[in-house]
Design a protein around this motif. Structure first.
Motif, mmCIF file in Angstrom:
data_model
loop_
_atom_site.group_PDB
_atom_site.id
_atom_site.type_symbol
_atom_site.label_atom_id
_atom_site.label_comp_id
_atom_site.label_asym_id
_atom_site.label_seq_id
_atom_site.Cartn_x
_atom_site.Cartn_y
_atom_site.Cartn_z
ATOM 1 N N ALA A 1 1.388 -1.958 5.782
ATOM 2 C CA ALA A 1 -0.020 -1.568 5.038
ATOM 3 C C ALA A 1 -0.033 -2.647 3.959
ATOM 4 N N THR B 1 -5.359 -3.558 12.550
ATOM 5 C CA THR B 1 -6.232 -3.233 12.042
ATOM 6 C C THR B 1 -7.485 -4.174 12.848
ATOM 7 N N ASP C 1 -3.347 -2.616 7.883
ATOM 8 C CA ASP C 1 -2.204 -1.732 8.199
ATOM 9 C C ASP C 1 -2.320 -2.336 9.956
ATOM 10 N N ALA D 1 -8.329 0.975 11.812
ATOM 11 C CA ALA D 1 -7.226 0.818 11.894
ATOM 12 C C ALA D 1 -6.502 1.923 13.204
ATOM 13 N N CYS E 1 0.383 -1.094 -0.160
ATOM 14 C CA CYS E 1 -0.217 0.306 -0.230
ATOM 15 C C CYS E 1 0.562 1.068 0.463
ATOM 16 N N MET F 1 -5.936 1.332 1.545
ATOM 17 C CA MET F 1 -5.326 1.391 3.326
ATOM 18 C C MET F 1 -6.662 2.753 4.093
ATOM 19 N N THR G 1 -5.016 -8.364 12.758
ATOM 20 C CA THR G 1 -3.708 -8.609 12.275
ATOM 21 C C THR G 1 -2.446 -9.122 13.167
ATOM 22 N N ILE H 1 -10.516 1.182 6.963
ATOM 23 C CA ILE H 1 -9.503 0.343 6.161
ATOM 24 C C ILE H 1 -10.637 -0.586 5.248
#
Length: 257
Positions: free
Chosen positions: A103, A242, A112, A207, A56, A182, A254, A178
């Motif tokens: 990201a 995220t 992200d 995020a 990203c 992004m 994440t 997001i």
């Protein structure tokens, strides 16, 4: 734009999120005294491409900040740098506080995340306290990120932890929505009033990213046009996940599997 994912799109978000978490933890394990920031960027590129994903960042060229395109695959911020750290020819030293922000887009969904940690054997207490404050603030924000609550509830939870720890809070940059891209609405300041703002709905991806500077809320920009540092040269930290809003507890996407 605010996107709401359907239940059939959420599995793709989980895949992207797990990839981001895996890459960050792999890089943390490789980042030792003497590691060059450009090597970290190269390793990131290799892992993203091997996974069939897209960066990203490499073509990222916003109109509101930066001097783009970014041209690299990860943000690497050291010590007094905290956001948008442009990788450069720098070898990490013992005791450096390193923030990695990543990201990635895969399967049509972006994720992200960011981690901060101290490199080497020296573990300065002040740096560890900064990092822990961002981690605790993130956990507090995630806890209230539930359907029916509002963006202000997240901001208030994060800000209460950061200010309670004695740190100034900058609201120029914060968390964000997001999805297929992004950066989306809503903006999520790292402090605010509870009960205000957009109402959270299942399928919304956010995020959340508490970041803090030791003794100032003012940022300065490097000559590279990207890297943001504390205006006083003090140390900084940044932690981000995220998450997906669900009908129940928020899901952190994440985490490394």
């Amino acid at each position: 734009m605010i996107e709401i994912l359907t239940p059939t799109e959420l599995p793709a978000a989980r895949v992207t999120g797990a990839l981001v978490g895996h890459i960050l933890q792999t890089l943390k394990g490789r980042a030792t005294v003497g590691t060059n920031l450009l090597d970290i960027d190269r390793w990131t590129k290799e892992m993203i491409l091997e996974a069939g994903a897209t960066s990203c960042y490499v073509d990222y060229e916003p109109t509101s900040f930066g001097r783009g395109p970014f041209g690299h695959y990860i943000c690497t911020a050291v010590n007094d740098a905290v956001l948008h750290g442009l990788p450069k020819n720098y070898a990490l030293k013992d005791g450096d506080l390193l923030t990695l922000d990543l990201a990635v887009l895969k399967g049509g969904v972006a994720a992200d995340a960011a981690i901060s940690f101290v490199v080497g054997e020296s573990q300065p207490a002040q740096s560890l306290a900064l990092i822990e404050a961002t981690r605790t603030a993130l956990a507090a924000g995630i806890e209230v990120a539930r359907a029916g609550n509002r963006i202000g509830d997240i901001s208030h939870a994060i800000g209460s932890v950061l200010t309670g720890a004695g740190y100034p809070v900058n609201t120029e940059f914060g968390g964000h929505g997001i999805g297929s891209t992004m950066h989306q609405d809503p903006h999520i300041p790292n402090t605010g009033r509870a009960g205000r703002g957009y109402t959270l709905r299942p399928g919304l991806l956010l995020a959340l990213e508490p970041w803090v500077m030791l003794d100032t809320a003012k940022l300065v920009t490097d000559a590279d046009g990207w890297t943001l540092r504390s205006s006083t040269g003090c140390r900084t930290a940044h932690t981000e996940h995220t998450i997906a809003i669900t009908d129940g507890e928020p899901e952190i996407l994440t985490l490394a599997n």
